[in-house]
Design an enzyme around this catalytic site. Structure first.
Site, PDB file in Angstrom:
ATOM      1  N   GLY A  32      -5.367  -4.308   7.502  1.00  0.00           N
ATOM      2  CA  GLY A  32      -6.411  -3.295   7.626  1.00  0.00           C
ATOM      3  C   GLY A  32      -7.440  -3.545   8.706  1.00  0.00           C
ATOM      4  N   THR A  40      -0.375   1.766   6.986  1.00  0.00           N
ATOM      5  CA  THR A  40      -0.254   0.537   6.202  1.00  0.00           C
ATOM      6  C   THR A  40      -0.118  -0.659   7.138  1.00  0.00           C
ATOM      7  OG1 THR A  40       1.113  -0.726   4.661  1.00  0.00           O
ATOM      8  CG2 THR A  40       2.248   0.952   5.957  1.00  0.00           C
ATOM      9  N   GLY A  41      -0.723  -1.772   6.744  1.00  0.00           N
ATOM     10  CA  GLY A  41      -0.666  -2.965   7.591  1.00  0.00           C
ATOM     11  C   GLY A  41      -1.959  -3.746   7.415  1.00  0.00           C
ATOM     12  N   ARG A  57     -14.675  -6.951   0.462  1.00  0.00           N
ATOM     13  CA  ARG A  57     -13.851  -6.559   1.627  1.00  0.00           C
ATOM     14  C   ARG A  57     -13.281  -5.145   1.415  1.00  0.00           C
ATOM     15  NH1 ARG A  57      -8.247  -4.921   2.673  1.00  0.00           N
ATOM     16  NH2 ARG A  57      -7.803  -5.496   4.809  1.00  0.00           N
ATOM     17  N   VAL A  58     -13.432  -4.320   2.436  1.00  0.00           N
ATOM     18  CA  VAL A  58     -12.859  -2.973   2.417  1.00  0.00           C
ATOM     19  C   VAL A  58     -11.867  -2.873   3.568  1.00  0.00           C
ATOM     20  CG1 VAL A  58     -13.349  -0.512   2.638  1.00  0.00           C
ATOM     21  CG2 VAL A  58     -14.975  -1.988   1.443  1.00  0.00           C
ATOM     22  N   GLY A  59     -10.687  -2.342   3.279  1.00  0.00           N
ATOM     23  CA  GLY A  59      -9.660  -2.205   4.314  1.00  0.00           C
ATOM     24  C   GLY A  59      -9.720  -0.859   5.008  1.00  0.00           C
ATOM     25  N   ASP A  60      -8.658  -0.558   5.733  1.00  0.00           N
ATOM     26  CA  ASP A  60      -8.597   0.705   6.488  1.00  0.00           C
ATOM     27  C   ASP A  60      -8.246   1.903   5.606  1.00  0.00           C
ATOM     28  OD1 ASP A  60      -6.032  -0.580   6.098  1.00  0.00           O
ATOM     29  OD2 ASP A  60      -5.163   0.973   7.368  1.00  0.00           O
ATOM     30  N   THR A 110       0.839  -1.196   0.000  1.00  0.00           N
ATOM     31  CA  THR A 110       0.000   0.000   0.000  1.00  0.00           C
ATOM     32  C   THR A 110       0.882   1.258   0.000  1.00  0.00           C
ATOM     33  OG1 THR A 110      -1.783  -1.113   1.131  1.00  0.00           O
ATOM     34  CG2 THR A 110      -1.560   1.223   1.578  1.00  0.00           C
TER      35      THR A 110
END
Ligand code: ASP
Length: 309
Positions: free
Chosen positions: A230, A227-228, A204-207, A176
């Site tokens: 999510g 980043t990481g 799926r939605v991340g952070d 990311t």
């Protein structure tokens, strides 16, 4: 003149030093340098922090080395679904997009959501209709194709697993992308863009596109890009948590970011890192993983490009 500065990242995770070739490392460092310097130039010329972070992130999105734009990871369906967000700290204006396909520079679409719609966050088909109205042209799937990402997906596609693009140890690929900047007026901004996690499904939605989780900016405190994994960053409301520790507990930028990455997020077993800047142009880039692609530059003469601790 006030101190102005920029920091960028290209993802955090498990980077095994021995498996990184010198040549690849040089490629990463060059890509980080180009993006950082392009963003810094905007600031140097008196441009805004929001222009600087968009410029830097666009370059990282255009590089196949990073999991954003070109080079995004594969979903469980073998497609690319990208997320991005941008925010400025002066008026707390923000824009975000999620589950978009075919867009070369997702962060620019997020900026258009901020500036040209009444909304903050558009997702999926609706976000794509908005992009069409804004005359975005669509790239074909092969534009986003990358051999390493494809192999990663093939390795887990028949399982229920989903993973960070860089959590496979043999993997030279990583992350990311994001940028934070403080301009000559002391206004700050943050931008983040990602292809998410390999083999992700069910929308799926991340952070990264969630304001407050993976991206946040507020002139009262700081601008943050994360980043990481999510899921942990969403649960930890990480970017806003850093801001809150500064605003309500009076912590410095460095202490607040460190507290969140090396204590609070670790308590729920979250792995990753962040970059952050305050309105004085101070920068911090903590991570609790083996490495994080990162670079920074400030008008006070300090600069840095690093991968490992
Ligand atoms: N935070 C991103 C996500 O969960 C992944 C990453 O940072 O590499 O979508």
């Amino acid at each position: 003149m006030k101190t102005f500065s920029i920091a960028i990242h290209g993802g955090a995770g498990t980077l095994v030093k021995g498996l990184m070739t010198q040549e690849l490392e040089a490629q990463y460092k060059n890509a980080l340098k180009d993006a950082r310097d392009a963003g810094f130039k905007v600031l140097e010329n008196g441009g805004s922090s929001i222009d600087a972070v968009e410029t830097a992130v666009n370059l990282l999105e255009n590089s196949p080395l990073f999991n954003a734009g070109k080079g995004s990871v594969f979903t469980a369906e073998g497609t690319h679904e990208m997320d991005a967000a941008i925010m400025e700290g002066k008026n707390l204006e923000a824009g975000a997009v999620s589950l978009i396909t075919g867009i070369k520079n997702p962060v620019s679409l997020a900026r258009d959501v901020m500036e040209k719609s009444y909304h903050v966050f558009l997702a999926g088909e609706g976000a794509m209709r908005f992009a069409k109205e804004q005359n975005y042209s669509l790239e074909q799937p092969d534009y986003f194709y990358d051999k390493v990402r494809y192999k990663q997906w093939q390795g887990i596609k028949d399982s229920d697993k989903f993973q960070l693009d860089h959590s496979v140890k043999k993997d030279g690929k990583f992350g990311t992308v994001g940028a934070v900047a403080c301009d000559q007026n002391g206004d700050i901004a943050a931008a983040t863009s990602t292809g998410g996690m390999t083999n992700k499904k069910w929308g799926r939605v991340g952070d990264s596109p969630m304001i407050g989780a993976g991206n946040y900016a507020n002139n009262k405190t700081c601008a943050v890009s994360c980043t990481g994994s999510g899921e942990f960053f969403i649960r930890g409301v990480v970017a806003y948590d850093v801001s809150c520790l500064m605003e309500f507990k009076g912590l410095s930028l460095e202490d607040a970011a460190n507290e969140v990455i090396n204590k609070r997020i670790l308590e729920i077993k979250g792995d990753g890192g962040l970059i952050a800047v305050d309105t004085e142009g101070n920068i911090t880039m903590p991570f609790n993983t083996e490495g994080m692609y990162r670079a920074s530059k400030s008008s006070n003469g300090t600069e840095n490009i690093s991968i490992y601790k």
